[in-house]
Design a protein around this motif. Structure first.
Motif, PDB file in Angstrom:
ATOM      1  N   VAL B 173      10.166 -15.108   8.112  1.00 56.27           N
ATOM      2  CA  VAL B 173       9.799 -16.496   7.864  1.00 56.27           C
ATOM      3  C   VAL B 173       8.286 -16.644   7.931  1.00 56.27           C
ATOM      4  CG1 VAL B 173      11.999 -17.379   8.737  1.00 56.27           C
ATOM      5  CG2 VAL B 173      10.042 -17.199  10.271  1.00 56.27           C
ATOM      6  N   LEU B 174       7.793 -17.725   7.356  1.00 56.69           N
ATOM      7  CA  LEU B 174       6.346 -17.938   7.305  1.00 56.69           C
ATOM      8  C   LEU B 174       5.725 -18.035   8.689  1.00 56.69           C
ATOM      9  CD1 LEU B 174       5.738 -20.475   4.384  1.00 56.69           C
ATOM     10  CD2 LEU B 174       5.069 -18.069   4.492  1.00 56.69           C
ATOM     11  N   LEU B 175       6.536 -18.392   9.676  1.00 60.23           N
ATOM     12  CA  LEU B 175       6.009 -18.551  11.031  1.00 60.23           C
ATOM     13  C   LEU B 175       5.635 -17.218  11.661  1.00 60.23           C
ATOM     14  CD1 LEU B 175       8.502 -21.182  12.488  1.00 60.23           C
ATOM     15  CD2 LEU B 175       6.115 -21.541  11.902  1.00 60.23           C
ATOM     16  N   ASP B 176       6.184 -16.131  11.133  1.00 57.42           N
ATOM     17  CA  ASP B 176       5.894 -14.816  11.712  1.00 57.42           C
ATOM     18  C   ASP B 176       4.409 -14.513  11.529  1.00 57.42           C
ATOM     19  OD1 ASP B 176       7.614 -12.200  12.562  1.00 57.42           O
ATOM     20  OD2 ASP B 176       5.746 -11.665  11.519  1.00 57.42           O
ATOM     21  N   ARG B 177       3.839 -13.946  12.581  1.00 57.21           N
ATOM     22  CA  ARG B 177       2.386 -13.736  12.536  1.00 57.21           C
ATOM     23  C   ARG B 177       1.988 -12.691  11.498  1.00 57.21           C
ATOM     24  NH1 ARG B 177       1.659 -10.901  18.440  1.00 57.21           N
ATOM     25  NH2 ARG B 177       3.003  -9.114  18.063  1.00 57.21           N
ATOM     26  N   ASP B 178       2.933 -11.873  11.053  1.00 53.53           N
ATOM     27  CA  ASP B 178       2.610 -10.868  10.024  1.00 53.53           C
ATOM     28  C   ASP B 178       2.941 -11.344   8.624  1.00 53.53           C
ATOM     29  OD1 ASP B 178       1.636  -9.028  11.792  1.00 53.53           O
ATOM     30  OD2 ASP B 178       3.623  -8.167  12.203  1.00 53.53           O
ATOM     31  N   SER B 179       3.403 -12.581   8.520  1.00 49.43           N
ATOM     32  CA  SER B 179       3.772 -13.071   7.194  1.00 49.43           C
ATOM     33  C   SER B 179       2.525 -13.559   6.448  1.00 49.43           C
ATOM     34  CB  SER B 179       4.766 -14.216   7.319  1.00 49.43           C
ATOM     35  OG  SER B 179       4.108 -15.357   7.808  1.00 49.43           O
ATOM     36  N   GLY B 180       2.724 -13.813   5.186  1.00 41.04           N
ATOM     37  CA  GLY B 180       1.608 -14.351   4.409  1.00 41.04           C
ATOM     38  C   GLY B 180       2.087 -14.844   3.076  1.00 41.04           C
ATOM     39  N   ALA B 181       1.460 -15.928   2.621  1.00 41.22           N
ATOM     40  CA  ALA B 181       1.819 -16.470   1.313  1.00 41.22           C
ATOM     41  C   ALA B 181       0.562 -17.071   0.698  1.00 41.22           C
ATOM     42  CB  ALA B 181       2.894 -17.535   1.460  1.00 41.22           C
ATOM     43  N   ALA B 182       0.336 -16.706  -0.562  1.00 42.75           N
ATOM     44  CA  ALA B 182      -0.833 -17.270  -1.241  1.00 42.75           C
ATOM     45  C   ALA B 182      -0.593 -18.755  -1.454  1.00 42.75           C
ATOM     46  CB  ALA B 182      -1.033 -16.571  -2.579  1.00 42.75           C
ATOM     47  N   ALA B 183      -1.587 -19.566  -1.054  1.00 42.12           N
ATOM     48  CA  ALA B 183      -1.382 -21.005  -1.108  1.00 42.12           C
ATOM     49  C   ALA B 183      -2.601 -21.705  -1.682  1.00 42.12           C
ATOM     50  CB  ALA B 183      -1.102 -21.522   0.305  1.00 42.12           C
ATOM     51  N   LEU B 184      -2.399 -22.940  -2.028  1.00 41.45           N
ATOM     52  CA  LEU B 184      -3.544 -23.757  -2.449  1.00 41.45           C
ATOM     53  C   LEU B 184      -3.279 -25.204  -2.067  1.00 41.45           C
ATOM     54  CD1 LEU B 184      -2.715 -25.432  -5.291  1.00 41.45           C
ATOM     55  CD2 LEU B 184      -2.986 -23.153  -6.251  1.00 41.45           C
ATOM     56  N   VAL B 185      -4.390 -25.896  -1.885  1.00 42.75           N
ATOM     57  CA  VAL B 185      -4.269 -27.320  -1.565  1.00 42.75           C
ATOM     58  C   VAL B 185      -4.017 -28.045  -2.878  1.00 42.75           C
ATOM     59  CG1 VAL B 185      -5.460 -29.325  -0.619  1.00 42.75           C
ATOM     60  CG2 VAL B 185      -5.797 -27.069   0.399  1.00 42.75           C
ATOM     61  N   GLU B 186      -2.943 -28.771  -2.916  1.00 45.28           N
ATOM     62  CA  GLU B 186      -2.472 -29.341  -4.168  1.00 45.28           C
ATOM     63  C   GLU B 186      -3.479 -30.334  -4.748  1.00 45.28           C
ATOM     64  OE1 GLU B 186      -0.682 -32.633  -4.523  1.00 45.28           O
ATOM     65  OE2 GLU B 186      -0.021 -32.209  -6.559  1.00 45.28           O
ATOM     66  N   ARG B 187      -4.169 -31.092  -3.897  1.00 43.00           N
ATOM     67  CA  ARG B 187      -5.092 -32.115  -4.381  1.00 43.00           C
ATOM     68  C   ARG B 187      -6.397 -31.508  -4.908  1.00 43.00           C
ATOM     69  NH1 ARG B 187      -9.370 -34.446  -2.073  1.00 43.00           N
ATOM     70  NH2 ARG B 187      -8.966 -33.383  -0.105  1.00 43.00           N
ATOM     71  N   SER B 188      -7.010 -30.576  -4.088  1.00 40.60           N
ATOM     72  CA  SER B 188      -8.340 -30.071  -4.466  1.00 40.60           C
ATOM     73  C   SER B 188      -8.273 -28.664  -5.041  1.00 40.60           C
ATOM     74  CB  SER B 188      -9.245 -30.054  -3.229  1.00 40.60           C
ATOM     75  OG  SER B 188      -8.665 -29.235  -2.225  1.00 40.60           O
ATOM     76  N   ARG B 189      -7.115 -28.085  -5.132  1.00 37.61           N
ATOM     77  CA  ARG B 189      -6.866 -26.748  -5.673  1.00 37.61           C
ATOM     78  C   ARG B 189      -7.631 -25.676  -4.905  1.00 37.61           C
ATOM     79  NH1 ARG B 189      -2.530 -28.265  -7.833  1.00 37.61           N
ATOM     80  NH2 ARG B 189      -2.379 -26.343  -9.072  1.00 37.61           N
TER      81      ARG B 189
END
Lengths: 161, 287
Positions: B173-189
């Motif tokens: 799950v994303l909460l795991d300290r070894d996890s990672g997901a490419a993300a962006l802020v939807e408003r300012s990209r």
């Protein structure tokens, strides 16, 4: 013949006397008590036990034949009187006719007073006996008793001889 | 001696006869209440005893009635408790089914909303060991689940499949300290990487860290954070969460924390992405 039988015969005699008197005078019980005479005689001659048994028997006969609604008042009164006279006869020398008559007199008074007291205790309506009438009854009973006892004693003494 | 005995005998006889006469007379004398004095005397002596016996009998009867009533009540109570237990269980089951129905409807809505080939799976276990934040799904390779497949829920991104078996799969799950997901802020990209926080994960916290956000980046609390698709695991546009905290700059980047949209502690059904990843036109979640 045993004392009990003589006593029974005496009581039958008392019944006859009382019945006969009833034909002569109204309310014969106001003048004489033949049943008490029997009880006192038994007590004087045979002691307190026989006296009280004879008194009780005499009282019951009197109550049953001539008594009122409640039976046993005369029996109880005569039982006590018979015992007392028997007790007195054992303690004192009551041999003369006069002494016996006096005892009868006292016994009649005691019997009447005791009966009236018992009647009041049990709330039984009884005809009152004025003091004068009581004295007259006691006196007449004492006279008759004294004479009668003397005659009976003479008869008994003669029969023993 | 014999004379004294005779005297006592005569006295006893006298007393006995007097009592007998008193009894006989009392038996005949009406006490004014319709009963003889003897009866009244006997009644006055016996009535307390009778009252006592009566009271004892009624007490015993009351006690017995009370006992039988208590026993019946106890039996009824036990029966009713069992009924209550049964009904409570039934109620819980119905409530569970109702909640499940709601969740499944949400999941179905998401499945229909996202243009992805997804597979519904049930969470059968979670956090098997305390050092990792993982889930176990009831679908595996035979169902089309592949390694690194994205796992999403009706409310947001859940994680990725990191181990897959024939009929089960494990999800990081994303909460795991070894996890990672490419993300962006939807408003300012603004782009970054979302992952579990070391400290938060150890303390059981559920905040995500949005890493690699430049100092001057346009980001404020409340901004929606979505997947960017750059990691080639999560399709672009899936909701990750909202910015909850924008802190000071640490080194080159700003300290940003994101509150995840997915309710990790209450996950029961998820969607596993099976097909090729296509970027989403708009962020997708049913909420």
């Amino acid at each position: 013949m045993s004392r009990a039988l003589w006593t029974a015969l005496a009581l039958v005699g008392a019944v006859l006397v009382e019945t006969g008197l009833a034909h002569l005078v109204a309310s014969p019980g106001r003048y004489l008590d033949p049943f008490l005479l029997v009880a006192v005689y038994c007590a004087l001659n045979f002691g307190e036990t026989h006296g009280m048994l004879a008194g009780a028997a005499a009282g019951w006969v009197q109550d049953v034949i001539f008594g009122g609604r409640v039976l046993g008042l005369s029996a109880l009164a005569k039982l006590v009187v018979g015992f007392s006279v028997g007790l007195a006869a054992g303690r004192f020398l009551i041999a003369t006719t006069a002494a016996r008559a006096l005892i009868v007199l006292l016994a009649v008074v005691a019997d009447a007073l005791l009966l009236q007291w018992l009647a009041s205790v049990f709330s039984v309506e009884v005809r009152g006996l004025p003091p004068l009438a009581l004295v007259a009854r006691a006196t007449l009973s004492a006279l008759v008793g004294g004479v009668l006892y003397a005659l009976v004693d003479q008869r008994v003494a003669r029969s023993r001889l | 001696m014999a004379q004294a005995g005779s005297a006592w005998r005569s006295r006893f006889l006298l007393v006995g006869l007097i009592l007998a006469h008193l009894t006989a007379i009392s038996h005949q004398v009406d006490g004014g209440t319709g009963v003889s004095l003897l009866q009244r005397g006997v009644l006055s002596v016996l009535s307390p005893l009778q009252r006592g016996v009566g009271a004892s009998a009624s007490l015993t009867s009351e006690l017995w009635r009370g006992w039988t009533f208590h026993r019946e009540t106890y039996a009824d109570n036990r029966k009713l408790r069992e009924q209550v237990r049964t009904l409570e269980t039934e109620l819980q089951l119905r409530s569970y089914r109702a909640q499940e129905s709601v969740r499944l409807r949400e999941l179905l809505a998401l499945q229909q909303a996202v243009p992805l080939d997804t597979l519904a799976a049930q969470v059968v276990a979670r956090d098997g060991v305390p050092w990792f934040r993982t889930l176990m799904l009831d679908k595996g390779e035979s169902d089309g689940v592949r390694l690194d497949a994205a796992v999403i829920s009706a409310t947001g991104v859940v994680g990725r499949v990191f181990a897959v078996g024939p009929s089960a799969a494990r999800v990081q799950v994303l909460l795991d300290r070894d996890s990672g997901a490419a993300a962006l802020v939807e408003r300012s990209r603004v782009s970054g990487v979302v992952s579990g926080q070391v400290s938060a994960a150890e303390m059981g916290g559920e905040d995500l860290a949005l890493k690699y956000i430049p100092e001057r980046a346009d980001i404020v609390v409340g901004d929606l954070v979505v997947t960017s698709g750059l990691d080639r695991i999560f399709p672009k546009g899936l909701v990750i969460g909202r910015v909850r905290f924008v802190g000071e700059v640490r080194g080159l980047f700003r300290d940003v924390r994101v509150e995840p949209s997915a309710r990790f502690s209450r996950l029961e059904e998820v969607l596993v992405v099976r097909g090729a990843q296509k970027p989403l036109e708009t962020p997708r979640s049913v909420e």
